[in-house]
Design an enzyme around this catalytic site. Structure first.
Site, PDB file in Angstrom:
ATOM      1  N   ALA A  92       0.829  -1.212   0.000  1.00  0.00           N
ATOM      2  CA  ALA A  92       0.000   0.000   0.000  1.00  0.00           C
ATOM      3  C   ALA A  92       0.862   1.260   0.000  1.00  0.00           C
ATOM      4  O   ALA A  92       0.621   2.176  -0.782  1.00  0.00           O
ATOM      5  CB  ALA A  92      -0.939   0.000   1.198  1.00  0.00           C
ATOM      6  N   TYR A  93       1.865   1.305   0.856  1.00  0.00           N
ATOM      7  CA  TYR A  93       2.737   2.483   0.925  1.00  0.00           C
ATOM      8  C   TYR A  93       3.473   2.681  -0.395  1.00  0.00           C
ATOM      9  O   TYR A  93       3.483   3.782  -0.953  1.00  0.00           O
ATOM     10  CB  TYR A  93       3.735   2.326   2.068  1.00  0.00           C
ATOM     11  N   ASP A  94       4.087   1.606  -0.904  1.00  0.00           N
ATOM     12  CA  ASP A  94       4.864   1.726  -2.134  1.00  0.00           C
ATOM     13  C   ASP A  94       3.971   2.078  -3.327  1.00  0.00           C
ATOM     14  O   ASP A  94       4.364   2.885  -4.177  1.00  0.00           O
ATOM     15  CB  ASP A  94       5.654   0.444  -2.405  1.00  0.00           C
ATOM     16  N   LYS A  97       3.141   5.828  -3.002  1.00  0.00           N
ATOM     17  CA  LYS A  97       4.279   6.711  -3.298  1.00  0.00           C
ATOM     18  C   LYS A  97       4.663   6.649  -4.778  1.00  0.00           C
ATOM     19  O   LYS A  97       5.037   7.663  -5.363  1.00  0.00           O
ATOM     20  CB  LYS A  97       5.473   6.374  -2.407  1.00  0.00           C
TER      21      LYS A  97
END
Length: 188
Positions: A92-94, A97
């Site tokens: 989710a973070y990657d 971003k």
């Protein structure tokens, strides 16, 4: 939009917008047999996407009309040093971003005709002494000194100086770039 009106009323038109919001949540998408990490709920997924990507969209929406009307300015998105490698339990973070990186490039093209430059900074490892015990901070610094080609962790000043450059006339011909500040960590 209300925030933009309050800022403009108090300080006047802005020249620089820095979208600097983000956090990571290490979770796998579904439970894995090896129990590698906790499962990510849909609410966790939405939170990561909203925090790391949608907040930048909202910044563009709120402050963009003033920048476009004036015909100049600089937008700086804070993203990540991780550019093209997968990582366990960071989907989710990657994804958010990397979406922000592409959003940066798209907005650079969309707003270039109006004299607005849009770039991103991808900080590397920057251990925060306020979020760690003294022992944890010292251990993180030793680990990064051993792993980072330049032999040290990142300092917040490293990112700040790049932001000053990107916001200045010295970067008048720079737009659509994602500049990584990681001491070479992404190379190894």
């Amino acid at each position: 939009m209300r925030l933009a009106a309050q800022v403009t009323d108090r300080f006047g038109d802005i020249d620089i917008l820095v979208n600097c919001v983000g956090d990571a949540l290490r979770r796998v998408i579904i439970p894995l047999p090896n129990g590698a990490a906790e499962e990510m709920s849909f609410a966790d997924w939405r939170h990561m996407i909203d925090l790391n990507l949608t907040t930048a969209y909202l910044g563009f929406r709120a402050f963009g009309p003033g920048l476009v009307k004036r015909g100049s300015g600089s937008v700086i998105n804070i993203t990540t040093w991780m550019q093209s490698r997968g990582r366990l339990a960071n989907a989710a973070y990657d994804a958010a971003k990397q979406g922000l990186n592409q959003f940066t490039r798209n907005m650079a093209l969309e707003w270039a005709p109006f004299g607005i430059r849009v770039n991103a900074i991808g900080p590397g490892r920057f251990p925060d002494p306020e979020k760690r015990s003294a022992e944890e901070f010292a251990a993180a610094r030793r680990d990064l000194a051993a792993r980072v080609p330049l032999g040290r962790e990142g300092y917040f000043r490293d990112v700040g100086l790049l932001a000053v450059y990107l916001a200045s006339d010295a970067a008048a011909y720079v737009t659509g770039q994602v500049i990584v500040v990681d001491g070479g960590l992404g190379l190894v």
